[in-house]
Design a protein around this motif. Structure first.
Motif, mmCIF file in Angstrom:
data_model
loop_
_atom_site.group_PDB
_atom_site.id
_atom_site.type_symbol
_atom_site.label_atom_id
_atom_site.label_comp_id
_atom_site.label_asym_id
_atom_site.label_seq_id
_atom_site.Cartn_x
_atom_site.Cartn_y
_atom_site.Cartn_z
ATOM 1 N N LYS A 1 -5.531 36.859 -26.616
ATOM 2 C CA LYS A 1 -6.137 35.997 -27.627
ATOM 3 C C LYS A 1 -5.101 35.482 -28.621
ATOM 4 C CE LYS A 1 -10.922 37.563 -27.549
ATOM 5 N NZ LYS A 1 -12.067 38.088 -28.330
ATOM 6 N N LYS A 2 -3.992 36.203 -28.735
ATOM 7 C CA LYS A 2 -2.901 35.795 -29.617
ATOM 8 C C LYS A 2 -1.800 35.039 -28.869
ATOM 9 C CE LYS A 2 -4.216 37.501 -33.634
ATOM 10 N NZ LYS A 2 -4.350 36.686 -34.864
ATOM 11 N N GLY A 3 -2.045 34.688 -27.602
ATOM 12 C CA GLY A 3 -1.100 33.858 -26.866
ATOM 13 C C GLY A 3 -0.101 34.588 -26.000
ATOM 14 N N PHE A 4 -0.268 35.885 -25.782
ATOM 15 C CA PHE A 4 0.650 36.630 -24.923
ATOM 16 C C PHE A 4 0.365 36.305 -23.455
ATOM 17 C CE2 PHE A 4 1.170 38.806 -28.831
ATOM 18 C CZ PHE A 4 2.347 39.529 -28.777
ATOM 19 N N LYS A 5 1.444 36.228 -22.672
ATOM 20 C CA LYS A 5 1.344 35.913 -21.251
ATOM 21 C C LYS A 5 2.096 36.962 -20.430
ATOM 22 C CE LYS A 5 1.059 30.931 -22.124
ATOM 23 N NZ LYS A 5 1.684 29.607 -21.864
ATOM 24 N N PRO A 6 1.702 37.168 -19.171
ATOM 25 C CA PRO A 6 2.415 38.149 -18.326
ATOM 26 C C PRO A 6 3.879 37.765 -18.136
ATOM 27 C CG PRO A 6 0.316 37.530 -17.340
ATOM 28 C CD PRO A 6 0.551 36.578 -18.469
ATOM 29 N N LEU A 7 4.779 38.690 -18.383
ATOM 30 C CA LEU A 7 6.205 38.425 -18.239
ATOM 31 C C LEU A 7 6.558 38.039 -16.811
ATOM 32 C CD1 LEU A 7 9.090 38.525 -19.476
ATOM 33 C CD2 LEU A 7 9.181 40.926 -18.797
ATOM 34 N N TYR A 8 5.892 38.671 -15.836
ATOM 35 C CA TYR A 8 6.235 38.455 -14.433
ATOM 36 C C TYR A 8 5.835 37.073 -13.934
ATOM 37 C CZ TYR A 8 2.030 41.306 -15.133
ATOM 38 O OH TYR A 8 0.893 41.868 -15.653
ATOM 39 N N ASP A 9 5.110 36.289 -14.754
ATOM 40 C CA ASP A 9 4.743 34.922 -14.362
ATOM 41 C C ASP A 9 5.710 33.874 -14.889
ATOM 42 O OD1 ASP A 9 2.549 35.922 -13.057
ATOM 43 O OD2 ASP A 9 1.096 35.369 -14.613
ATOM 44 N N LEU A 10 6.622 34.274 -15.775
ATOM 45 C CA LEU A 10 7.497 33.302 -16.436
ATOM 46 C C LEU A 10 8.774 33.041 -15.651
ATOM 47 C CD1 LEU A 10 7.171 34.455 -20.175
ATOM 48 C CD2 LEU A 10 5.776 32.804 -18.901
ATOM 49 N N LYS A 11 9.309 31.834 -15.815
ATOM 50 C CA LYS A 11 10.559 31.423 -15.166
ATOM 51 C C LYS A 11 11.726 31.394 -16.146
ATOM 52 C CE LYS A 11 8.301 30.739 -11.355
ATOM 53 N NZ LYS A 11 8.425 31.714 -10.238
ATOM 54 N N ALA A 12 11.427 31.404 -17.433
ATOM 55 C CA ALA A 12 12.462 31.414 -18.475
ATOM 56 C C ALA A 12 11.866 32.073 -19.709
ATOM 57 C CB ALA A 12 12.926 29.999 -18.789
ATOM 58 N N LEU A 13 12.743 32.436 -20.650
ATOM 59 C CA LEU A 13 12.316 33.142 -21.851
ATOM 60 C C LEU A 13 13.027 32.540 -23.059
ATOM 61 C CD1 LEU A 13 10.324 35.498 -22.094
ATOM 62 C CD2 LEU A 13 12.267 37.061 -22.114
ATOM 63 N N HIS A 14 12.227 32.214 -24.086
ATOM 64 C CA HIS A 14 12.778 31.542 -25.258
ATOM 65 C C HIS A 14 12.304 32.218 -26.539
ATOM 66 C CE1 HIS A 14 13.871 28.312 -22.476
ATOM 67 N NE2 HIS A 14 12.599 28.281 -22.065
ATOM 68 N N GLU A 15 12.976 31.911 -27.636
ATOM 69 C CA GLU A 15 12.596 32.440 -28.934
ATOM 70 C C GLU A 15 11.128 32.143 -29.228
ATOM 71 O OE1 GLU A 15 13.392 31.499 -33.657
ATOM 72 O OE2 GLU A 15 14.932 30.917 -32.186
ATOM 73 N N GLY A 16 10.411 33.161 -29.682
ATOM 74 C CA GLY A 16 9.015 32.991 -30.035
ATOM 75 C C GLY A 16 8.033 33.237 -28.911
ATOM 76 N N ASP A 17 8.514 33.355 -27.679
ATOM 77 C CA ASP A 17 7.618 33.637 -26.564
ATOM 78 C C ASP A 17 6.957 35.004 -26.752
ATOM 79 O OD1 ASP A 17 8.141 31.241 -25.338
ATOM 80 O OD2 ASP A 17 9.461 32.058 -23.794
ATOM 81 N N LYS A 18 5.689 35.090 -26.342
ATOM 82 C CA LYS A 18 4.926 36.339 -26.425
ATOM 83 C C LYS A 18 4.574 36.775 -25.011
ATOM 84 C CE LYS A 18 2.857 35.002 -30.855
ATOM 85 N NZ LYS A 18 1.572 34.744 -31.566
ATOM 86 N N VAL A 19 5.019 37.959 -24.628
ATOM 87 C CA VAL A 19 4.864 38.388 -23.242
ATOM 88 C C VAL A 19 4.326 39.818 -23.182
ATOM 89 C CG1 VAL A 19 6.741 36.886 -22.468
ATOM 90 C CG2 VAL A 19 7.253 39.245 -23.112
ATOM 91 N N TYR A 20 3.759 40.168 -22.021
ATOM 92 C CA TYR A 20 3.331 41.548 -21.807
ATOM 93 C C TYR A 20 3.581 41.966 -20.369
ATOM 94 C CZ TYR A 20 -1.137 39.971 -19.661
ATOM 95 O OH TYR A 20 -2.086 39.411 -18.853
ATOM 96 N N TRP A 21 3.601 43.272 -20.165
ATOM 97 C CA TRP A 21 3.793 43.893 -18.859
ATOM 98 C C TRP A 21 2.693 44.925 -18.668
ATOM 99 C CZ3 TRP A 21 8.040 43.466 -15.304
ATOM 100 C CH2 TRP A 21 8.045 44.412 -14.263
ATOM 101 N N ASN A 22 1.877 44.743 -17.653
ATOM 102 C CA ASN A 22 0.779 45.661 -17.343
ATOM 103 C C ASN A 22 1.234 46.583 -16.216
ATOM 104 O OD1 ASN A 22 -1.563 46.986 -16.566
ATOM 105 N ND2 ASN A 22 -2.809 45.133 -16.424
ATOM 106 N N GLN A 23 1.398 47.872 -16.533
ATOM 107 C CA GLN A 23 1.854 48.849 -15.545
ATOM 108 C C GLN A 23 0.655 49.574 -14.943
ATOM 109 O OE1 GLN A 23 4.658 49.111 -14.178
ATOM 110 N NE2 GLN A 23 4.664 51.100 -13.155
ATOM 111 N N LYS A 24 0.157 49.021 -13.854
ATOM 112 C CA LYS A 24 -0.904 49.648 -13.059
ATOM 113 C C LYS A 24 -2.172 49.942 -13.854
ATOM 114 C CE LYS A 24 2.407 51.681 -9.817
ATOM 115 N NZ LYS A 24 2.059 50.777 -8.697
ATOM 116 N N GLY A 25 -2.411 49.159 -14.895
ATOM 117 C CA GLY A 25 -3.624 49.305 -15.670
ATOM 118 C C GLY A 25 -3.686 50.541 -16.545
#
Length: 470
Positions: free
Chosen positions: A66-90
């Motif tokens: 809801k705050k704009g975080f996206k799965p890290l494993y879906d991204l092709k590049a990483l920039h300042e301000g990006d919000k990412v997460y990693w889900n380890q097997k739930g």
């Protein structure tokens, strides 16, 4: 989804941030007290929804997305301000906000765990004896076994059917749900039991939860219960071999005291630090360094398994971020960690006036006196401890003082009496500067822990100013 959205930036309001003579409540103004109480309501809602590590991960990811975080494993590049997460097997999750500096220049990490002591179902749990049907259990983490009989229990987790269908189980938290129950001897017949030590009074094999007692004229009680499970949920007895089901206390979180200054709830070790960690990252201003909120599993049993900190998923997470910024060698990971700083968010014990003999008063955390720094954990001669260095303690102290965070320092019991461990030493093994830093509490590891709302709020504030610091 409920999460805390009304924050107070408390700089230069609380002039005395370290005190062993005035509680946080005595040092706060009225607006701060209102913020503490509001935070407590949202925290209780989290506790009642996130009873297990899986439910905690779902809550955290929903709030983050809801705050704009996206799965890290879906991204092709990483920039300042990006919000990412990693889900380890739930069962574990990592959130990160990319800073102005490259990831390789170091991270600001707050690490907490989302597992808690409980009763897990055995692989073949269903058992009938003398007209009652039970779930056999195997306790998880450090518990006092005698505390678990005679309380309402909820069943939470996942189970797979023979056709591969995943069934989410959550029975007992709704007021209209049935609960499950472990019996104890009535006092009238407990003469021999009362002669035993508290550790011997209830054995692990006696922690069997009643799940039914009713059958028709032509069937056994166990068959009747299994037929009911199959009819209602599509579950067969064999399916329990695939299950990851937990019995947890079904009591909801409650305010304690006429002044409502305390919270009693299940699983506050370590969901009090995990909730503060989540809210701090969501509220923190983006920093110079990348901010990382780590929520890990299996801490209560040594951090083993592929969702615990002894596994490789945190390494993969950092190396993936490095690779997306053009540097992904293993050496880059170690150099990144050597430039990183971490608060190991885990609870400590409070001085309990009813049991003062196990603590050394002047070096124990006090209930309602702020976020607790724990320089070392371990046991006896600091065995298994990270033992944070003076330079990092000074830096953290300055961050809290400048940020107006009420804090204290404490140990886990007398030298030869207490002891415990956290994930701090694992992160330190990679070169990271780490100190244990979390909420002090009473009745830790019981089915219904107790802590101060003020301490929970100061934990949130402390993590927030740490994330924002250079």
């Amino acid at each position: 989804m409920l999460y805390f959205s009304h924050h107070i930036v408390r700089r230069n309001i609380m002039k005395t941030t370290y005190s062993r003579t005035e509680s946080v409540w005595q040092r706060m103004n009225n607006s701060e007290k209102k913020a503490v109480m509001a935070y407590g309501e949202k925290y209780k809602a989290f506790l009642d929804k996130a009873r297990t590590e899986r439910q905690s991960v779902n809550f955290i990811i929903e709030a983050a997305e809801k705050k704009g975080f996206k799965p890290l494993y879906d991204l092709k590049a990483l920039h300042e301000g990006d919000k990412v997460y990693w889900n380890q097997k739930g069962k574990s999750v990592i959130l990160a906000v990319i800073g102005k500096e490259p990831v390789k220049e170091g991270l600001k990490i707050v690490g907490s765990h989302i597992d808690a002591p409980r009763l897990d179902l055995k692989g073949n749990p269903v058992h009938e004896q003398d007209g009652l049907v039970y779930f056999r259990t195997h306790y998880y983490g450090g518990i006092k076994k005698y505390q678990w009989p005679c309380i309402p229990l909820a069943l939470c987790g996942v189970i797979y059917t023979q056709k591969g269908k995943k069934i989410e189980v959550n029975i007992g938290m709704d007021e209209n749900d049935p609960v499950f129950y472990i019996t104890d001897l009535l006092i009238h017949m407990a003469q021999d039991q009362m002669k035993k030590t508290m550790a011997e009074g209830v054995t692990g094999e006696q922690l069997q939860a009643i799940i039914g007692s009713h059958a028709g004229k032509e069937e056994k009680v166990k068959d009747a219960i299994l037929n009911l499970l199959k009819k209602t949920y599509g579950i067969t007895e064999e399916d329990f071999t695939t299950a990851e089901l937990e019995l947890v206390p079904a009591m909801k979180s409650r305010d304690v005291g006429f002044d409502r200054s305390l919270i009693a709830a299940y699983g506050q070790d370590d969901r009090v630090c995990s909730y503060a960690n989540l809210e701090a990252l969501l509220a923190a201003k983006p920093g110079t360094k990348t901010q990382v909120a780590l929520f890990t599993d299996k801490e209560e049993i040594g951090s083993y398994g592929n969702t615990g900190m002894m596994s490789s998923y945190f390494v993969k997470f950092v190396m993936k971020m490095l690779a997306l910024q053009g540097s992904g060698a293993l050496l880059d990971f170690y150099e990144t960690m050597e430039k990183s700083e971490m608060l190991s968010g885990d609870v400590n014990s409070c001085l309990d006036p009813m049991f003062p003999e196990v603590t050394e008063k002047d070096n124990s955390s006090l209930c309602g006196y702020g976020l607790a720094l724990t320089k070392y954990t371990g046991a006896r001669g600091k065995a298994g401890s990270n033992d944070a260095n003076s330079e990092f303690i000074q830096k953290v102290r300055q961050i809290f003082n400048d940020g107006g965070v009420a804090w204290q320092i404490g140990e886990l019991g007398k030298v030869d009496q207490g002891g415990g461990g956290t994930i701090a030493f694992m992160m330190a093994d990679w070169g990271c500067e780490v100190v244990d830093c979390g909420t002090a509490m009473l009745s830790m590891h019981s089915p219904y822990d107790l802590l101060s709302k003020a301490d929970a709020y100061e934990t949130y504030l402390g993590y927030k100013v740490f994330f924002e610091s250079k």
